[in-house]
Design an enzyme around this catalytic site. Structure first.
Site, PDB file in Angstrom:
ATOM      1  N   CYS A 126     -10.689  -0.578   3.947  1.00  0.00           N
ATOM      2  CA  CYS A 126      -9.924  -0.810   5.174  1.00  0.00           C
ATOM      3  C   CYS A 126      -9.290   0.496   5.641  1.00  0.00           C
ATOM      4  CB  CYS A 126      -8.835  -1.848   4.921  1.00  0.00           C
ATOM      5  SG  CYS A 126      -9.542  -3.490   4.711  1.00  0.00           S
ATOM      6  N   ARG A 142       0.834  -1.230   0.000  1.00  0.00           N
ATOM      7  CA  ARG A 142       0.000   0.000   0.000  1.00  0.00           C
ATOM      8  C   ARG A 142       0.861   1.270   0.000  1.00  0.00           C
ATOM      9  NH1 ARG A 142      -1.955  -3.309  -1.218  1.00  0.00           N
ATOM     10  NH2 ARG A 142      -3.548  -4.623  -0.340  1.00  0.00           N
ATOM     11  N   GLU A 183      -4.369   3.546   6.600  1.00  0.00           N
ATOM     12  CA  GLU A 183      -4.348   3.421   5.143  1.00  0.00           C
ATOM     13  C   GLU A 183      -5.135   4.597   4.548  1.00  0.00           C
ATOM     14  OE1 GLU A 183      -5.036  -0.549   3.702  1.00  0.00           O
ATOM     15  OE2 GLU A 183      -5.934   0.203   1.857  1.00  0.00           O
TER      16      GLU A 183
HETATM   17  C1  LIG Z   1     -15.695  -0.248  -0.414  1.00  0.00           C
HETATM   18  C2  LIG Z   1     -14.209  -0.050  -0.539  1.00  0.00           C
HETATM   19  C3  LIG Z   1     -13.367  -1.147  -0.671  1.00  0.00           C
HETATM   20  C4  LIG Z   1     -11.980  -0.966  -0.801  1.00  0.00           C
HETATM   21  N1  LIG Z   1     -11.179  -2.068  -0.924  1.00  0.00           N
HETATM   22  C5  LIG Z   1      -9.852  -1.884  -1.117  1.00  0.00           C
HETATM   23  C6  LIG Z   1      -8.988  -3.018  -1.321  1.00  0.00           C
HETATM   24  O1  LIG Z   1      -9.432  -4.174  -1.326  1.00  0.00           O
HETATM   25  N2  LIG Z   1      -7.668  -2.791  -1.511  1.00  0.00           N
HETATM   26  C7  LIG Z   1      -7.135  -1.520  -1.536  1.00  0.00           C
HETATM   27  O2  LIG Z   1      -5.922  -1.367  -1.737  1.00  0.00           O
HETATM   28  N3  LIG Z   1      -7.918  -0.439  -1.328  1.00  0.00           N
HETATM   29  C8  LIG Z   1      -9.248  -0.595  -1.124  1.00  0.00           C
HETATM   30  N4  LIG Z   1     -10.045   0.495  -0.915  1.00  0.00           N
HETATM   31  C9  LIG Z   1      -9.431   1.844  -0.856  1.00  0.00           C
HETATM   32  C10 LIG Z   1      -9.385   2.559  -2.225  1.00  0.00           C
HETATM   33  O3  LIG Z   1     -10.272   1.938  -3.117  1.00  0.00           O
HETATM   34  C11 LIG Z   1      -7.967   2.541  -2.819  1.00  0.00           C
HETATM   35  O4  LIG Z   1      -7.017   3.094  -1.927  1.00  0.00           O
HETATM   36  C12 LIG Z   1      -7.880   3.293  -4.135  1.00  0.00           C
HETATM   37  O5  LIG Z   1      -6.617   3.074  -4.698  1.00  0.00           O
HETATM   38  C13 LIG Z   1      -8.127   4.790  -3.991  1.00  0.00           C
HETATM   39  O6  LIG Z   1      -8.121   5.357  -5.277  1.00  0.00           O
HETATM   40  P1  LIG Z   1      -8.823   6.764  -5.533  1.00  0.00           P
HETATM   41  O7  LIG Z   1      -8.716   7.099  -6.976  1.00  0.00           O
HETATM   42  O8  LIG Z   1     -10.174   6.754  -4.959  1.00  0.00           O
HETATM   43  O9  LIG Z   1      -7.874   7.723  -4.715  1.00  0.00           O
HETATM   44  P2  LIG Z   1      -8.306   8.906  -3.722  1.00  0.00           P
HETATM   45  O10 LIG Z   1      -9.013   8.334  -2.550  1.00  0.00           O
HETATM   46  O11 LIG Z   1      -8.971   9.987  -4.481  1.00  0.00           O
HETATM   47  O12 LIG Z   1      -6.858   9.401  -3.256  1.00  0.00           O
HETATM   48  C14 LIG Z   1      -6.026   8.565  -2.483  1.00  0.00           C
HETATM   49  C15 LIG Z   1      -4.614   9.160  -2.480  1.00  0.00           C
HETATM   50  O13 LIG Z   1      -4.079   9.105  -3.809  1.00  0.00           O
HETATM   51  C16 LIG Z   1      -3.722  10.419  -4.266  1.00  0.00           C
HETATM   52  N5  LIG Z   1      -4.016  10.513  -5.710  1.00  0.00           N
HETATM   53  C17 LIG Z   1      -5.169  10.164  -6.339  1.00  0.00           C
HETATM   54  N6  LIG Z   1      -5.033  10.336  -7.669  1.00  0.00           N
HETATM   55  C18 LIG Z   1      -3.777  10.813  -7.876  1.00  0.00           C
HETATM   56  C19 LIG Z   1      -3.048  11.202  -9.039  1.00  0.00           C
HETATM   57  N7  LIG Z   1      -3.568  11.161 -10.260  1.00  0.00           N
HETATM   58  N8  LIG Z   1      -1.770  11.659  -8.874  1.00  0.00           N
HETATM   59  C20 LIG Z   1      -1.219  11.731  -7.628  1.00  0.00           C
HETATM   60  N9  LIG Z   1      -1.863  11.376  -6.507  1.00  0.00           N
HETATM   61  C21 LIG Z   1      -3.134  10.928  -6.627  1.00  0.00           C
HETATM   62  C22 LIG Z   1      -4.565  11.379  -3.426  1.00  0.00           C
HETATM   63  O14 LIG Z   1      -3.978  12.656  -3.349  1.00  0.00           O
HETATM   64  C23 LIG Z   1      -4.605  10.650  -2.089  1.00  0.00           C
HETATM   65  O15 LIG Z   1      -3.413  10.895  -1.380  1.00  0.00           O
HETATM   66  C24 LIG Z   1     -11.434   0.342  -0.787  1.00  0.00           C
HETATM   67  C25 LIG Z   1     -12.289   1.455  -0.673  1.00  0.00           C
HETATM   68  C26 LIG Z   1     -13.666   1.265  -0.538  1.00  0.00           C
HETATM   69  C27 LIG Z   1     -14.553   2.480  -0.435  1.00  0.00           C
END
Ligand SMILES: Cc1cc2nc3c(=O)[nH]c(=O)nc-3n(C[C@H](O)[C@H](O)[C@H](O)COP(=O)(O)OP(=O)(O)OC[C@H]3O[C@@H](n4cnc5c(N)ncnc54)[C@H](O)[C@@H]3O)c2cc1C
Length: 303
Positions: A209, A161, A296
């Site tokens: 998580c 992660r 996380e």
């Molecule tokens: C129901 C549910 C289930 C989930 N299950 C999992 C799982 O099984 N495994 C897992 O790893 N995660 C899981 N997650 C967490 C989440 O899905 C991941 O962490 C995912 O990668 C977040 O991506 P995002 O685009 O939503 O990022 P955001 O939440 O929008 O941002 C997260 C971080 O990434 C940065 N960021 C986003 N885009 C960029 C970019 N283009 N350039 C630079 N920085 C950027 C942001 O600034 C922030 O620091 C889950 C979440 C939910 C709601």
């Protein structure tokens, strides 16, 4: 609304997150081109980047930094063979369905993880069925100073992660996938999704998580038996559960009964409720087992 060239900066804009709660951005810019990103960084070098908001909690007071929303970065290109290039704002789930349909293997274990491609690359999204770093070939980004950066997979310090990419604005990700029968890929997508539906409260508002699975510094056990040995990575959810914290509530936020690593807000809860609940979980797991839980979930707060 203030505009610079063709860009519009929204004032007091909501920040859409999967938690569905939390504060606003004083300024938000939906970026559609590399020039937009550069201009955004000129306005605020410390700009925050918003992906799909699936791993994000914004404190109730919101944020003063410019927020860059990767809304216009949704394209995906399929090269000959097994190469795929996805823009950072592309929806990971849609990409997985499309690659499975085209008979390209490697991403299907990530189904059920809500994410933009950029957010998944930064977080190294993954789980029991693999992590995104396994299929990334190259990442294209823009540095805080506005220059283009291309990083080969071997030069990215991926870990559990973790990517070390947080200081960049990711704009495109190249994947190297493997040809495989589309029928068996679609079946695998279904199996992984069924597993997730069976074990996680996917319908509830949350960020998945809340805590990373910790590596134990010492053997840990309780009256029910061994939890793990020193050096082993164990489930944060199991530690929270064995500390008796399922159902623990702080005002409008509760530890899920279904999966103890999911903290779920009621409708109308404050972000502060979730933050206080996180702190309480951290304290009680430390007191009970001597284990430090690392978050996380990314928390944005006003500075
Ligand atoms: C129901 C549910 C289930 C989930 N299950 C999992 C799982 O099984 N495994 C897992 O790893 N995660 C899981 N997650 C967490 C989440 O899905 C991941 O962490 C995912 O990668 C977040 O991506 P995002 O685009 O939503 O990022 P955001 O939440 O929008 O941002 C997260 C971080 O990434 C940065 N960021 C986003 N885009 C960029 C970019 N283009 N350039 C630079 N920085 C950027 C942001 O600034 C922030 O620091 C889950 C979440 C939910 C709601």
């Amino acid at each position: 609304m203030p505009t610079t060239a063709a860009m519009t900066i929204q004032k007091n804009a909501p920040i859409p997150t999967w938690f569905g709660i939390g504060g606003r951005a004083d300024r938000l810019l939906a970026v559609r081109s590399d020039d937009d990103i550069r201009r955004g960084l000129e306005i605020d070098r410390a700009a925050l980047v918003l992906g799909d908001g699936a791993n994000l909690l914004v404190d109730d007071a919101g944020v003063g930094e410019l927020v860059l929303a990767m809304e216009g970065y949704c394209g995906v290109e399929f090269a000959d063979g097994s190469g795929v290039v996805a823009q950072a704002g592309a929806d990971l789930s849609k990409l997985i369905h499309e690659t499975a349909r085209r008979g390209l293997a490697g991403l299907e274990g990530l189904i059920g993880i809500p994410a933009s491609v950029g957010g998944a690359a930064v977080m190294n999204a993954g789980g029991k069925f693999g992590q995104i770093a396994d299929v990334i070939r190259r990442v294209h980004a823009i540095s805080r100073g506005g220059s283009e950066v291309t990083l080969e997979r071997r030069d990215i310090h991926y870990g559990y992660r973790r990517s070390g990419l947080n200081d960049l604005v990711i704009r495109r990700v190249e994947f190297g996938l493997m040809p495989e029968d589309p029928g068996s890929l679609r079946a695998r997508v279904k199996d992984v999704m069924a597993y997730k539906k069976g074990s996680q409260p996917l319908a509830a508002s949350s960020a998945g998580c809340c805590f990373k699975n910790p590596t134990l510094r010492q053997d840990v056990r309780d009256e029910r038996g061994e939890i793990g040995r020193a050096g082993e990575r164990v489930s944060a959810g199991m530690l929270i559960d064995r500390a008796g914290l399922k159902g623990l509530r702080v005002r409008g936020a509760v530890v899920s009964e279904r999966h103890a690593n999911f903290l779920v807000p009621d409708k109308g809860a404050a972000a502060r409720d979730v933050i206080d609940l996180m702190e309480q979980v951290e304290r009680r797991v430390l007191d009970r087992f001597g284990v430090v839980l690392e978050r996380e979930v990314v928390v944005w707060r006003r500075k």
